[in-house]
Design an enzyme around this catalytic site. Structure first.
Site, PDB file in Angstrom:
ATOM      1  CB  SER A 136      77.403  15.752 -60.858  1.00 14.24           C
ATOM      2  OG  SER A 136      77.760  15.563 -62.091  1.00 14.24           O
ATOM      3  CE1 TYR A 149      77.590  10.655 -61.051  1.00 14.46           C
ATOM      4  CE2 TYR A 149      76.943  12.274 -62.715  1.00 14.46           C
ATOM      5  CZ  TYR A 149      77.636  11.819 -61.356  1.00 14.46           C
ATOM      6  OH  TYR A 149      78.898  12.587 -60.863  1.00 14.46           O
ATOM      7  CE  LYS A 153      76.366  12.577 -58.288  1.00 16.72           C
ATOM      8  NZ  LYS A 153      77.169  12.991 -56.989  1.00 16.72           N
TER       9      LYS A 153
END
Length: 186
Positions: A136, A149, A153
């Site tokens: 991401s 997250y 990532k």
């Protein structure tokens, strides 16, 4: 990448980037496509559109990934391209429960590790292969709304770099996608 005659596995394939990739791989002439996702019902139309095999799979479980690869090999004989794409997101910072941190860790880091363990050496024995990971933009820049997250990532990006360095000279091609926000059912 020339997909003509290649066998590809795509996780997170019931929607979003995974679905789009599977459809593109089919248009590019892949010899076989295996689509995987927790959403078994969502896989059926993707498998039908690609002429591929649908496998319900929870990438947060190593045994599911091993089973996915075994099913791909049983149907098509090999895996040339593995697109480790499944992902989740939840909001929160340090207060985020450990179970949520662990789920992000398993899906955004360990799923890639387990997939690489299952396919990379076999790819190299055949002269090479392609391992794609979806991270991401948060893996490069971070995201304040979700610590689990963003942190995991970053781990995805680091693993992709490590795989490219460790196996690139032996024929493994590695790409790490780092898209910004995507409208999908994560």
């Amino acid at each position: 990448m020339d997909l003509k005659g290649k066998v590809a596995v795509v996780t997170g394939a019931a929607s979003g980037i995974g679905r789009a990739a599977a459809l593109r791989f089919a248009r590019e002439g892949a010899a076989g496509i295996v689509v995987a996702d927790l959403n078994a019902d969502g896989l059926k139309p993707v498998a039908a559109e690609t002429g591929g095999l649908a496998v319900a799979c929870d990438v947060s479980r190593e045994e599911d990934i091993k089973r996915l690869v075994a099913q791909a090999e049983a149907k098509y004989g090999r895996v040339d391209v593995y697109f480790s794409n499944a992902g989740i997101i939840s909001r929160g910072g340090l207060e985020t429960p450990d179970a949520d941190w662990e789920r992000h860790w398993k899906i955004h880091v360990m799923a890639h590790v387990w997939a690489a363990r299952a396919v990379v050496e076999k790819m190299l024995e055949r002269g090479g292969g392609y391992f794609l990971l979806t991270a991401s933009a948060a893996g490069l820049l971070n995201i304040v709304e979700s610590a689990p997250y963003g942190v995991t990532k970053h781990g995805t990006v680091a693993l992709a770099e490590w795989l490219a360095i460790a196996y690139g000279r032996r024929g493994l091609r590695v790409s790490c996608l780092c898209p910004q926000a995507v409208l999908t059912g994560m």
